[in-house]
Design a protein around this motif. Structure first.
Motif, PDB file in Angstrom:
ATOM      1  N   SER A 188       0.863  -1.181   0.000  1.00  0.00           N
ATOM      2  CA  SER A 188       0.000   0.000   0.000  1.00  0.00           C
ATOM      3  C   SER A 188       0.903   1.235   0.000  1.00  0.00           C
ATOM      4  CB  SER A 188      -0.919   0.019   1.231  1.00  0.00           C
ATOM      5  OG  SER A 188      -0.157   0.140   2.413  1.00  0.00           O
ATOM      6  N   PRO A 189       0.397   2.364  -0.489  1.00  0.00           N
ATOM      7  CA  PRO A 189       1.243   3.566  -0.519  1.00  0.00           C
ATOM      8  C   PRO A 189       1.561   4.061   0.888  1.00  0.00           C
ATOM      9  CG  PRO A 189      -1.025   4.082  -1.145  1.00  0.00           C
ATOM     10  CD  PRO A 189      -0.931   2.595  -1.068  1.00  0.00           C
ATOM     11  N   PRO A 190       2.825   4.323   1.197  1.00  0.00           N
ATOM     12  CA  PRO A 190       3.169   4.893   2.505  1.00  0.00           C
ATOM     13  C   PRO A 190       2.585   6.292   2.649  1.00  0.00           C
ATOM     14  CG  PRO A 190       5.122   4.079   1.350  1.00  0.00           C
ATOM     15  CD  PRO A 190       4.011   4.115   0.353  1.00  0.00           C
ATOM     16  N   VAL A 191       2.459   6.730   3.863  1.00  0.00           N
ATOM     17  CA  VAL A 191       1.847   8.033   4.098  1.00  0.00           C
ATOM     18  C   VAL A 191       2.654   9.153   3.460  1.00  0.00           C
ATOM     19  CG1 VAL A 191       2.970   8.404   6.359  1.00  0.00           C
ATOM     20  CG2 VAL A 191       0.768   9.489   5.848  1.00  0.00           C
ATOM     21  N   ASP A 192       3.991   9.008   3.375  1.00  0.00           N
ATOM     22  CA  ASP A 192       4.796  10.063   2.761  1.00  0.00           C
ATOM     23  C   ASP A 192       4.593  10.127   1.253  1.00  0.00           C
ATOM     24  OD1 ASP A 192       5.895  10.973   5.165  1.00  0.00           O
ATOM     25  OD2 ASP A 192       7.436   9.413   5.127  1.00  0.00           O
ATOM     26  N   TYR A 193       4.223   9.028   0.622  1.00  0.00           N
ATOM     27  CA  TYR A 193       3.863   9.071  -0.800  1.00  0.00           C
ATOM     28  C   TYR A 193       2.629   9.952  -0.984  1.00  0.00           C
ATOM     29  CZ  TYR A 193       2.344   7.593  -5.446  1.00  0.00           C
ATOM     30  OH  TYR A 193       1.953   7.578  -6.758  1.00  0.00           O
ATOM     31  N   ALA A 246       8.372   6.839  -5.639  1.00  0.00           N
ATOM     32  CA  ALA A 246       8.726   5.439  -5.409  1.00  0.00           C
ATOM     33  C   ALA A 246       9.063   5.295  -3.934  1.00  0.00           C
ATOM     34  CB  ALA A 246       9.901   5.008  -6.275  1.00  0.00           C
ATOM     35  N   ASN A 247       8.991   4.079  -3.428  1.00  0.00           N
ATOM     36  CA  ASN A 247       9.242   3.885  -2.015  1.00  0.00           C
ATOM     37  C   ASN A 247       9.780   2.492  -1.738  1.00  0.00           C
ATOM     38  OD1 ASN A 247       6.172   3.059  -2.415  1.00  0.00           O
ATOM     39  ND2 ASN A 247       6.921   1.987  -0.598  1.00  0.00           N
ATOM     40  N   SER A 248      10.277   2.304  -0.535  1.00  0.00           N
ATOM     41  CA  SER A 248      10.731   1.000  -0.077  1.00  0.00           C
ATOM     42  C   SER A 248      10.568   0.944   1.436  1.00  0.00           C
ATOM     43  CB  SER A 248      12.194   0.771  -0.467  1.00  0.00           C
ATOM     44  OG  SER A 248      12.622  -0.524  -0.110  1.00  0.00           O
ATOM     45  N   ILE A 249      10.076  -0.192   1.930  1.00  0.00           N
ATOM     46  CA  ILE A 249       9.856  -0.405   3.363  1.00  0.00           C
ATOM     47  C   ILE A 249      10.956  -1.309   3.906  1.00  0.00           C
ATOM     48  CG2 ILE A 249       8.264  -1.336   5.099  1.00  0.00           C
ATOM     49  CD1 ILE A 249       7.168   1.114   3.754  1.00  0.00           C
ATOM     50  N   GLY A 250      11.473  -0.995   5.088  1.00  0.00           N
ATOM     51  CA  GLY A 250      12.487  -1.823   5.709  1.00  0.00           C
ATOM     52  C   GLY A 250      11.982  -3.222   6.023  1.00  0.00           C
ATOM     53  N   GLU A 251      12.847  -4.218   5.844  1.00  0.00           N
ATOM     54  CA  GLU A 251      12.501  -5.604   6.120  1.00  0.00           C
ATOM     55  C   GLU A 251      13.614  -6.270   6.910  1.00  0.00           C
ATOM     56  OE1 GLU A 251      11.022  -7.973   2.747  1.00  0.00           O
ATOM     57  OE2 GLU A 251      11.248  -6.160   1.542  1.00  0.00           O
ATOM     58  N   ILE A 252      13.249  -7.238   7.723  1.00  0.00           N
ATOM     59  CA  ILE A 252      14.246  -8.018   8.446  1.00  0.00           C
ATOM     60  C   ILE A 252      15.112  -8.758   7.435  1.00  0.00           C
ATOM     61  CG2 ILE A 252      14.607  -9.956  10.037  1.00  0.00           C
ATOM     62  CD1 ILE A 252      12.011  -9.138  11.427  1.00  0.00           C
ATOM     63  N   GLY A 253      16.423  -8.647   7.589  1.00  0.00           N
ATOM     64  CA  GLY A 253      17.343  -9.330   6.690  1.00  0.00           C
ATOM     65  C   GLY A 253      17.753  -8.521   5.480  1.00  0.00           C
TER      66      GLY A 253
END
Length: 334
Positions: A124-129, A245-252
């Motif tokens: 889903s689009p992040p709030v900053d998008y 464009a965006n990217s969300i942090g993930e474990i690993g």
């Protein structure tokens, strides 16, 4: 009442959300069957129920089938009600998808909406998008508004909170056929309840990719301790139009790679030369309720095709759709 097949197109929650929005804008009731039929867990989930609750509150609607797991829903809106409203998803369900359902109905009405849930979650689009891309694009058709972040919420804890308000304007026809010359790139790299150096490393990763552009790049680092743990980065490119464009942090996944992904995705969008990015391509369709639209999207998505078909049902618009990448979309009101 209009009959909506919840299994057509992408067969997910977008069909329901678009139907809710257009129903409240037009006053036309609808019945949807096969809600989220193509999803692993079909039927209404907390996020979708929250969208139904919001639109029910805003229009004092009569609703049947609004319970967890329901695959059918009947919705009959009344008149739009002004005031201050709030909804709590109760999970990390996306607050931005709920906001997008409500925003068109809020335009030129004294409505404030507080939403609790996930502000930065996958798929889903992040709030900053919403703040860096959606609102500037809407401003190009004469619509202004505010989305204020009170607290960040990430998957799986959620607990974020935003306030959506002040949407108003005199919508005019929108033409965004080309992006034009890139002038600058802005962004926000955030980290919540985790080490602060992650935000800087995300910026470093993004800058490695974006250095090919000879324009100013300003990525703000936001470090907060309130809210559930998580990180992310949103980038926005500004020319004659806006792309994001965006990217969300993930474990690993290293923070640098989170930033690189956002940068790589933005470059990919920009190289199409389209007027808007692939996500904005589907988000704009609903705004044909206010004005004629003519724009090119970087890539044609199933969400876009789904929104077009739902919009046709409610508004009877004329749609011309050409190409896949870029995809040229023209929506004319009758």
């Amino acid at each position: 009442m209009l009959e909506i097949d919840g299994s057509f197109g992408e067969g997910g929650g977008q069909i329901l959300r678009s139907s809710l929005t257009l129903s409240c804008l037009t006053g036309r009731g609808f019945r949807i069957r096969g809600i989220r039929a193509k999803r692993k867990n079909p039927g209404l989930q907390p996020q979708h129920l929250a969208s139904v609750r919001v639109m029910k509150m805003l229009t004092n609607a009569r609703v049947r089938g609004d319970y967890l797991g329901s695959t059918e829903l009947a919705f009959e809106p009344g008149n739009v009600i002004e005031g201050d409203f709030s909804v709590d998803v109760g999970t990390a369900g996306s607050v931005t998808l709920i906001a997008m359902t409500a925003i068109p109905v809020m335009i030129n009405r004294k409505i404030s909406l507080r939403i609790r849930g996930g502000t930065d979650v996958p798929l889903s689009p992040p709030v900053d998008y919403m703040r860096l891309v959606l609102i500037p694009v809407l401003e190009k058709m004469g619509i202004t508004g505010k989305i204020e972040v009170k607290r960040r919420g990430h998957y799986p804890e959620g607990g974020g909170e935003v306030v959506v308000y002040g949407f108003r304007g005199e919508p005019s026809d929108l033409v965004l056929s080309h992006f034009g010359e890139l002038r600058e790139i802005r962004g926000i790299s955030h980290v919540t309840s985790l080490p602060s150096h992650i935000a800087r490393r995300q910026v470093t990763g993004a800058m490695e990719v974006l250095k090919e552009f000879k324009v100013p790049v300003n990525i703000e680092e936001e470090i907060t301790k309130e809210g559930s743990k998580g990180t992310g980065i949103v980038l926005a490119a500004y020319g004659s139009s806006v792309m994001g464009a965006n990217s969300i942090g993930e474990i690993g996944v290293t923070a640098e790679n989170v930033g690189r992904k956002a940068g790589t995705d933005l470059v990919r969008e920009l190289k199409t030369g389209a007027g808007v990015d692939s996500h904005m391509g589907d988000m704009l369709v609903i705004f044909s309720a206010f004005a004629n639209l003519e724009y090119s999207a970087s890539f044609l998505t199933q969400h876009t095709e789904t929104n077009i078909e739902v919009t046709r049902k409610f508004l009877g618009v004329d749609v011309t759709l050409e190409g896949k990448s870029p995809s040229r979309i023209r929506i004319r009101r009758k």
